[in-house]
Write a protein that holds these residues in place. Structure first.
Motif, short mmCIF file in Angstrom:
data_model
loop_
_atom_site.label_atom_id
_atom_site.label_comp_id
_atom_site.label_asym_id
_atom_site.label_seq_id
_atom_site.Cartn_x
_atom_site.Cartn_y
_atom_site.Cartn_z
N ILE A 36 4.52 8.08 -0.18
CA ILE A 36 5.27 8.41 1.03
C ILE A 36 4.94 7.35 2.05
O ILE A 36 3.78 7.12 2.38
N GLU A 37 5.98 6.71 2.55
CA GLU A 37 5.83 5.64 3.52
C GLU A 37 6.51 6.05 4.83
O GLU A 37 7.62 6.57 4.82
N HIS A 38 5.82 5.82 5.93
CA HIS A 38 6.37 6.12 7.27
C HIS A 38 6.03 4.93 8.16
O HIS A 38 4.87 4.53 8.24
N ILE A 51 10.39 7.28 0.17
CA ILE A 51 9.65 7.76 -0.99
C ILE A 51 9.93 6.73 -2.08
O ILE A 51 11.06 6.53 -2.47
N ARG A 52 8.87 6.08 -2.55
CA ARG A 52 9.05 4.99 -3.52
C ARG A 52 7.91 4.97 -4.52
O ARG A 52 6.88 5.59 -4.31
N ARG A 53 8.13 4.22 -5.59
CA ARG A 53 7.09 4.03 -6.60
C ARG A 53 5.92 3.28 -5.97
O ARG A 53 6.10 2.48 -5.05
N VAL A 54 4.75 3.53 -6.49
CA VAL A 54 3.55 2.86 -6.02
C VAL A 54 3.59 1.38 -6.44
O VAL A 54 4.19 1.04 -7.46
N GLU A 91 10.38 16.37 5.56
CA GLU A 91 11.43 15.40 5.19
C GLU A 91 11.16 14.81 3.82
O GLU A 91 12.07 14.70 2.99
N ALA A 92 9.92 14.45 3.55
CA ALA A 92 9.55 13.89 2.24
C ALA A 92 9.83 14.91 1.14
O ALA A 92 10.39 14.57 0.09
#
Length: 175
Positions: free
Chosen positions: A66-68, A11-14, A107-108
Motif C-alpha cells: 500500500i503506497e500513499h 496498491i501494487r506488487r512489491v 480505500e485500500a
C-alpha cells in the motif's frame, strides 16, 4: 497482478526497493498489538526484518504494497484463495501510525475487494480481527463486512486471552 489505484492510495506488487520503505516505517508497538503481538514480542524494524517483509510479499501471489504519497505505508493480501468455492480470506495492515484513522486503509480495502469480486469473481471474503481492534472492525464494516461470530479466547496477547471477531462479505453485499 494489476496495480490498483484510488485517489489517495496505490496498491501494487512489491519491489526490491521497498526494503527501504518498510525499514523507514520502523515498527510501532501499538500497531504490533493490534495485529496480535504482545509488548514483550515487539521488536524495532531491522534491515533484516525489512528484507523478510519484501521476500514474503514477493513470494505471495496475491499480496500488494500500500503506497500513499509515494511512500510505502503497509500491505494487503488475499490469502487461502479457493476458486472452487470462490472464497478467500483477507488481510490489510497500515503500518504508518500517521495514516491511521484517515480512511486510507478503507480505500485500500475497497480497491482489493473490487479486484477480488470483479476480476477474480470471488463470492465470499472473510476476515478475522481481534475484538479489541475497534478501528479495524469499523473499517471492515464500512466496506460491508458483517460480524458472523466470535472465536473465544483465540489470541494470547499481553498475558490475557482475547477473542477474534469473524467477519464476512459476500459479492452481492459489497458496496
Amino acid at each position: 497482478m494489476p496495480t490498483l489505484s484510488g485517489p489517495n492510495v496505490t496498491i501494487r506488487r512489491v519491489r526490491p526497493a521497498d526494503h527501504d520503505g518498510f525499514f523507514a516505517l520502523q515498527a510501532d508497538p501499538e500497531i504490533h498489538e493490534m495485529f496480535g503481538g504482545s509488548r514483550d514480542t515487539y521488536r524495532a524494524m531491522t534491515r533484516e526484518a525489512a528484507d523478510a517483509v519484501v521476500e514474503r510479499l514477493s513470494s505471495h501471489p496475491f499480496a500488494w504494497v500500500i503506497e500513499h504519497g509515494s511512500r510505502v505505508i503497509g500491505e494487503t493480501r488475499l490469502d487461502r484463495i479457493d476458486m472452487q468455492d470462490r472464497r478467500a480470506s483477507f488481510a490489510v495492515g497500515i503500518l504508518d501510525p500517521q495514516c491511521l484513522g484517515r480512511g486510507i486503509g478503507t480505500e485500500a480495502m475497497r480497491l482489493v475487494l473490487r479486484f477480488a469480486f470483479e476480476q477474480l469473481k470471488l463470492h465470499r471474503i472473510s476476515v478475522r480481527v481481534l475484538a479489541y481492534n475497534l478501528r479495524a472492525i469499523r473499517a471492515y464494516q464500512k466496506c460491508g463486512f458483517v460480524i458472523e461470530g466470535h472465536e473465544r479466547e483465540a489470541a494470547w496477547v499481553n498475558g490475557y486471552w482475547h477473542d477474534d471477531v469473524i467477519m464476512g462479505l459476500l459479492d452481492r453485499e459489497f458496496r
